[in-house]
Design an enzyme around this catalytic site. Structure first.
Site, PDB file in Angstrom:
ATOM      1  N   CYS A  31       0.907  -1.164   0.263  1.00 15.95           N
ATOM      2  CA  CYS A  31      -0.066  -0.160  -0.079  1.00 15.95           C
ATOM      3  C   CYS A  31       0.394   1.210   0.153  1.00 15.95           C
ATOM      4  O   CYS A  31       1.646   1.363   0.582  1.00 15.95           O
ATOM      5  CB  CYS A  31      -0.355  -0.188   1.102  1.00 15.95           C
ATOM      6  SG  CYS A  31      -1.621  -1.331   1.316  1.00 15.95           S
ATOM      7  N   HIS A 173      -2.899 -12.012   4.440  1.00 20.37           N
ATOM      8  CA  HIS A 173      -3.313 -11.273   5.651  1.00 20.37           C
ATOM      9  C   HIS A 173      -4.201 -11.361   6.256  1.00 20.37           C
ATOM     10  O   HIS A 173      -4.442 -10.000   7.048  1.00 20.37           O
ATOM     11  CB  HIS A 173      -3.126  -9.527   4.999  1.00 20.37           C
ATOM     12  CG  HIS A 173      -1.199  -9.188   3.862  1.00 20.37           C
ATOM     13  ND1 HIS A 173      -1.712  -8.763   2.989  1.00 20.37           N
ATOM     14  CD2 HIS A 173      -0.721  -9.074   4.898  1.00 20.37           C
ATOM     15  CE1 HIS A 173       0.108  -9.477   3.045  1.00 20.37           C
ATOM     16  NE2 HIS A 173      -0.005  -9.007   4.144  1.00 20.37           N
ATOM     17  N   ASP A 266       3.522 -10.393   9.111  1.00 22.21           N
ATOM     18  CA  ASP A 266       4.654  -9.494   7.691  1.00 22.21           C
ATOM     19  C   ASP A 266       5.107  -9.063   8.137  1.00 22.21           C
ATOM     20  O   ASP A 266       6.467  -8.824   7.222  1.00 22.21           O
ATOM     21  CB  ASP A 266       2.875  -9.867   6.691  1.00 22.21           C
ATOM     22  CG  ASP A 266       3.930  -9.565   4.500  1.00 22.21           C
ATOM     23  OD1 ASP A 266       4.643 -10.842   4.858  1.00 22.21           O
ATOM     24  OD2 ASP A 266       3.314  -9.635   4.297  1.00 22.21           O
TER      25      ASP A 266
END
Ligand code: ADP
Ligand code: SF4
Length: 682
Positions: A31, A173, A266
């Site tokens: 992102c 995720h 992550d």
């Protein structure tokens, strides 16, 4: 310089289905909150990475349908054909440099509340939507499942038309509806999409097959899959169902993009995962179960570690989000034998925090991140000096170091004066704290660069007074003298000094760094809410002292929710035996005791031998204020970094960078005029 042959393997092409990556450097989807709201900035941000040598550059998650609307976050969007042109900007920018462009098609299921589209979120079963928004997702019926498959196919076709080479199917995720179907916690269906593992994986298999049929002749199909959630039996496990899933789908995608879940695992910070390649124990098995290439991440910044991942058969492609953010030119620097020039990610997650507050990306190490289009900033190039005037920078913390380096890069002769015996300022101090050793990279990168520049003089152990500076007759002066922690308790909660504070010997983080004796039971009062309060609690527990951490917020180090650290900090402090008191603020201090209350008007009395206040900071700007009296003598006189306005390390680096860019320019650095993406009104 030429590349060291031991790194040649990193520059081998890798065939991925119908396409070929020019090398093994792979910017996995991440992102940046530029996305559909700022498509030119998005394209420039990704284009610079392709220019810097990443062989594959991907988007962030891209919403495929209005039932997956991640507002208020601004990520990618491909709801219909009208979204295609902005994706073309991105693919063109990436292709210009010979890299492949990848798109992460995503449906977020119950992870979104659809605040813009206002349609009900969807999920395998009726379930409360993620987060705190009081909305519930509805259970999908057969028609919804058929629709979801069709939306993926339509989005994939649009992605192909937009020029993407790699199209993702996403199950990671805890953010993706396909993963939600796989997990029994979310999937209570009794039809052929629920129950057995075969049934729970059915939708993913169908979507992968559909997308491959639709665009697989032209585009590679990547499958992003979270192999472990680090929740033991409560989640997906690498030695449990995940392994079976990899076995079931092994040869369907053209590429496996594997990682651990959720995002906090992550993108773990260096404080909690100090070593590169920390995902290997959970993802390494995948390569042995498929003939298709595998990409994975692990905050890889060292070329040797990358080579080892390939040689040991852990990965085929070196995935990176944060290392590519901190240094978009990382691959090129390895290629050109300039390992020492790599600006290594420090693992602080300021980049992640921006996403969590729905604001455009920024990075502690790379102040040009997100500014490529907006301000025309390039991570490796900068405007030449306007004159041959020399420049003086006072203070060598992150702001002074970055300013000096960029001024030197412009070609200015720079004198850098530092009162201390070492460079680094706050990063030198803070990197000595538990878990923060990687923060020293902010200094190390800049110090190394500065020491290779010819026209830079560094003066250590040189505390300058106003008269010294005036005597030097240097026309441009940047003051980067930092900030000090306050002693009066003023902070976010206390807008006036704490009652009774004059009766107590108060310590601050600066006293801790100075090595003051801080004995006995320590009360740390944190009204700052970022890492300092929690990290000091850790430090004093490690020293064997009793520690109470008191904060007016509802959780310790609450701002670190944005850096994905809060739960980990809390758990570490509990394990260490720190007493934690939340939602209470101090009403009165006395020697040895703090009186507190909360919003329910409950009161506590907390005893201590020593109290440390972590509240807010005051600029160390006496020197600047003094010099202002002689301002006409200077062509430039500026306070930068914490001395101008105390903030994050990232903000100080940015400020130093901006000051260097704007020196002798028409730009007012205190009110820069940048390019904005303004919706067309035609
Ligand atoms: P920032 O985060 O803004 O870069 P820091 O607090 O990290 O600020 O760094 C400020 C640096 O300035 C410190 O290393 C400090 O020793 C140095 N400094 C402060 N006053 C002077 C001075 N008068 N002369 C030279 N160096 C100074
Ligand atoms: Fe790395 Fe911090 Fe930059 Fe993110 S903000 S890329 S974690 S240095």
């Amino acid at each position: 310089m030429a590349r060291d042959p031991k790194y040649d393997i990193l520059f081998e092409p890798v065939k991925i289905g119908p396409v070929t990556a020019p090398n093994r450097f792979y910017q996995v989807p991440h992102c940046n909150v530029l996305g559909h709201g700022r498509p030119r900035a998005e394209a420039a941000n990704r284009g610079v990475k392709a220019e810097g040598g990443w062989g594959v550059v991907c988007t962030q998650e891209v919403e495929i349908h209005p039932t997956s609307d991640v507002s208020p976050f601004i990520e990618g969007r491909l709801w219909d054909d009208r979204d295609i042109p902005q994706h073309h900007l991105m693919t063109d920018a990436v292709h210009e440099h010979g890299a492949l462009a990848g798109i992460e098609l995503a449906h977020s299921g119950f992870h979104v509340a659809n605040l813009y589209s206002r349609v009900a979120p969807i999920a395998p079963s009726s379930i409360a939507a993620y987060g705190k928004y009081p909305v519930q997702a509805r259970a999908m019926n057969r028609r919804d499942i058929a629709d979801l498959r069709r939306w993926h196919v339509e989005a994939a076709r649009r992605a192909k038309r937009a020029g993407y080479d790699i199209v993702y199917v996403y199950a990671g995720h805890d953010l993706s509806i396909l993963q939600h179907f796989m997990k029994p916690q979310y999937n209570q269906r009794s039809d052929e999409y629920g129950g057995s593992l075969e049934n729970r994986v059915r939708l993913t298999r169908e979507v992968l097959t559909d997308v491959k049929e639709a665009v697989g002749d032209h585009c590679a199909i990547a499958f992003r899959f979270a192999t472990d959630e680090l929740m033991g039996a409560d989640g997906m496990q690498a030695d449990g169902e995940s392994r079976d899933i990899v076995g079931m789908l092994a040869e369907i995608p053209d590429l496996w993009d594997v990682n651990i879940s959720d995002w906090s695992n992550d993108s773990s910070t260096a404080r909690f995962e100090p070593v590169e390649g920390y995902q290997e124990p959970y993802t390494a098995f995948v390569k042995s179960m498929t003939s298709k290439p595998v990409v994975g991440v692990g905050r890889f910044t060292s070329a040797d570690t990358m080579v080892s991942q390939i040689r040991r058969g852990v990965l085929d492609l070196i995935g990176a989000a944060r290392p590519s953010i901190a240094d978009p030119y990382l691959p090129r620097k390895i290629d050109e034998g300039r390992i020492e020039d790599i600006r290594e990610c420090i693992g602080c997650n300021i980049c992640v925090a921006q996403d969590n507050i729905a604001a455009p990306i920024r990075c502690t190490q790379n102040p040009t991140q997100g500014e490529e289009w907006k301000q025309g900033w390039h991570p490796e190039r900068i405007e030449a000096a306007v004159s041959t005037d020399p420049v003086l920078v006072v203070g060598a913390g992150p702001a002074g170091l970055e300013a000096a380096l960029q001024l030197a890069n412009r070609g200015y002769a720079v004198s850098l004066a530092e009162a201390g015996e070492l460079l680094g300022g706050r990063v030198l101090r803070e990197s000595s704290l538990p878990g923060l050793s990687s923060y020293i990279r902010v200094r190390d990168y800049r110090e190394h660069q500065l020491r290779t520049r010819e026209k830079v003089e560094i003066y250590l152990d040189n505390r300058l007074a106003a008269q010294d500076i005036i005597g030097l007759e240097i026309p441009h002066v940047l003051i980067a003298t930092g900030a000090r922690w306050r002693r009066d308790g003023i902070g976010r909660t206390h807008r006036r000094a704490i009652d009774g504070i004059e009766k107590v010997r108060v310590f601050t983080p600066d006293d801790v760094f100075a090595g003051d004796e801080i004995n006995g039971r320590v009360l740390i009062y944190d009204d700052d809410h970022y890492y300092m309060g929690g990290v000091l609690a850790e430090l004093f527990r490690e020293r064997g002292q009793e520690v109470c951490l008191l904060t007016p917020e509802a959780r310790v180090s609450i701002w670190t929710e944005n850096t994905l650290e809060q739960a980990k900090i809390e758990s570490r402090l509990v394990d260490l035996g720190v007493d934690i008191v939340v939602s209470h603020w101090i009403t009165k201090l006395e020697a040895g005791g703090a009186y507190t209350r909360n919003s329910l008007r409950q009161r506590l009395e907390l005893n201590f031998d020593s109290i440390i206040l972590v509240n807010s900071r005051v600029p160390d700007d006496a020197l600047y204020q003094e010099l202002l009296k002689s301002e006409p003598r200077f062509k430039t006189l500026r306070a930068i970094g914490d001395c101008y306005a105390p903030g994050t390390i990232a903000a100080a680096v940015y400020d130093g960078h901006a000051a260097a860019r704007h020196l002798e320019s028409d730009q007012d650095m205190y009110a820069p005029l940048f390019t904005r993406e303004i919706p067309a009104l035609d």
